[in-house]
Enzyme design. Sequence first.
Site, PDB file in Angstrom:
ATOM      1  N   ASP A 261      44.353  41.010  41.167  1.00  0.00           N
ATOM      2  CA  ASP A 261      43.213  41.022  42.080  1.00  0.00           C
ATOM      3  C   ASP A 261      43.009  42.386  42.737  1.00  0.00           C
ATOM      4  OD1 ASP A 261      43.071  38.345  41.515  1.00  0.00           O
ATOM      5  OD2 ASP A 261      43.138  37.669  43.601  1.00  0.00           O
TER       6      ASP A 261
ATOM      7  N   HIS B 147      35.498  39.086  42.256  1.00  0.00           N
ATOM      8  CA  HIS B 147      36.303  38.887  43.467  1.00  0.00           C
ATOM      9  C   HIS B 147      35.532  39.374  44.693  1.00  0.00           C
ATOM     10  CE1 HIS B 147      40.025  37.729  45.310  1.00  0.00           C
ATOM     11  NE2 HIS B 147      40.454  38.950  45.592  1.00  0.00           N
TER      12      HIS B 147
ATOM     13  N   HIS C 150      35.575  42.119  49.464  1.00  0.00           N
ATOM     14  CA  HIS C 150      36.758  41.319  49.775  1.00  0.00           C
ATOM     15  C   HIS C 150      36.700  40.720  51.182  1.00  0.00           C
ATOM     16  CE1 HIS C 150      41.018  40.116  49.882  1.00  0.00           C
ATOM     17  NE2 HIS C 150      41.015  40.272  48.560  1.00  0.00           N
TER      18      HIS C 150
ATOM     19  N   HIS D 240      48.497  41.858  42.207  1.00  0.00           N
ATOM     20  CA  HIS D 240      47.428  42.762  42.631  1.00  0.00           C
ATOM     21  C   HIS D 240      47.592  44.132  41.986  1.00  0.00           C
ATOM     22  CE1 HIS D 240      47.685  39.648  45.744  1.00  0.00           C
ATOM     23  NE2 HIS D 240      46.409  39.874  45.968  1.00  0.00           N
TER      24      HIS D 240
END
Length: 279
Positions: free
Chosen positions: A99, A150, A154, A244
């Site tokens: 991510d 995503h 964020h 990540h």
Amino acid sequence: MKSDQFLTRRRALLASAAALSAAGAAGLLALDTGDEPVRAAISAAGAPARRLPSKSSAYRLEPLTGYGPPRASPGRTLVRHEPLLKVSGRGRTMVLTFDDGPDPRYTPGILSTLREYDVRAMFFVCGEMAAENKNLLARMADEGHVVGNHTWTHPLLTQLSRSRIRSEMERTCDVIEDAYGERPKWFRAPYGAWNRAAFQLGAELGMDSLAWTVDSLDWTTPGTGTIVDRVESGAAPGVVILSHDAGGDRSQSVRALRDYLPQLLDSGYHITVPRRQYA
């Protein structure tokens, strides 16, 4: 937003996200196993999937075998009430997901390790990171990885208006299409903070929702060995691993992948990605 700002934002919002919880997910997912598409039935209950060495993140659900809802009409994405959490395929199938990227400091190292072992993964990218690093999305396309949405910045979606959520999603879809070559079919909410608008708008944009089974908690920079231990202790057929490749110093995540990936493969796991959606 520059990549280092993600860590500050994450720490500021995680306290709010920690109050969120969800239970009861169901759906079907086809994996690229090299055979015909294999449908996976998924459901969930509100409990950690495994006991890990440290405290779990705000969104951890235990996947259980179950039956999914009816399929949506052809050409449409089902509006879910909870995200997919676990996958199933023939044999010891797993999915690796990364991510917050792409980040030119860390993503290339992850891609190189995946290429060395001929493994495909999923990258849930943030739009403003993707806009600055389109070459990395092109590389992901060339090397067979799946790129998901995503959001653009964020944010914590539960604190945004419906129009703002749409903007976050839609702008990211546009930049992914431009750099990767096609619009994303998968969406993951930042912090695992899902709400009705996120599911509805994601479906309107042609995306299904995928969460995770095992959280490596690599964003806390606990040490390479700890990340490796969490992934290996959580490894099991059907799990989705969360890691990540941006949002702070991800050098530990890069080194950890070099360690645990060959060990997973030697243990007989088939690391794969979704081939197409089922609803």
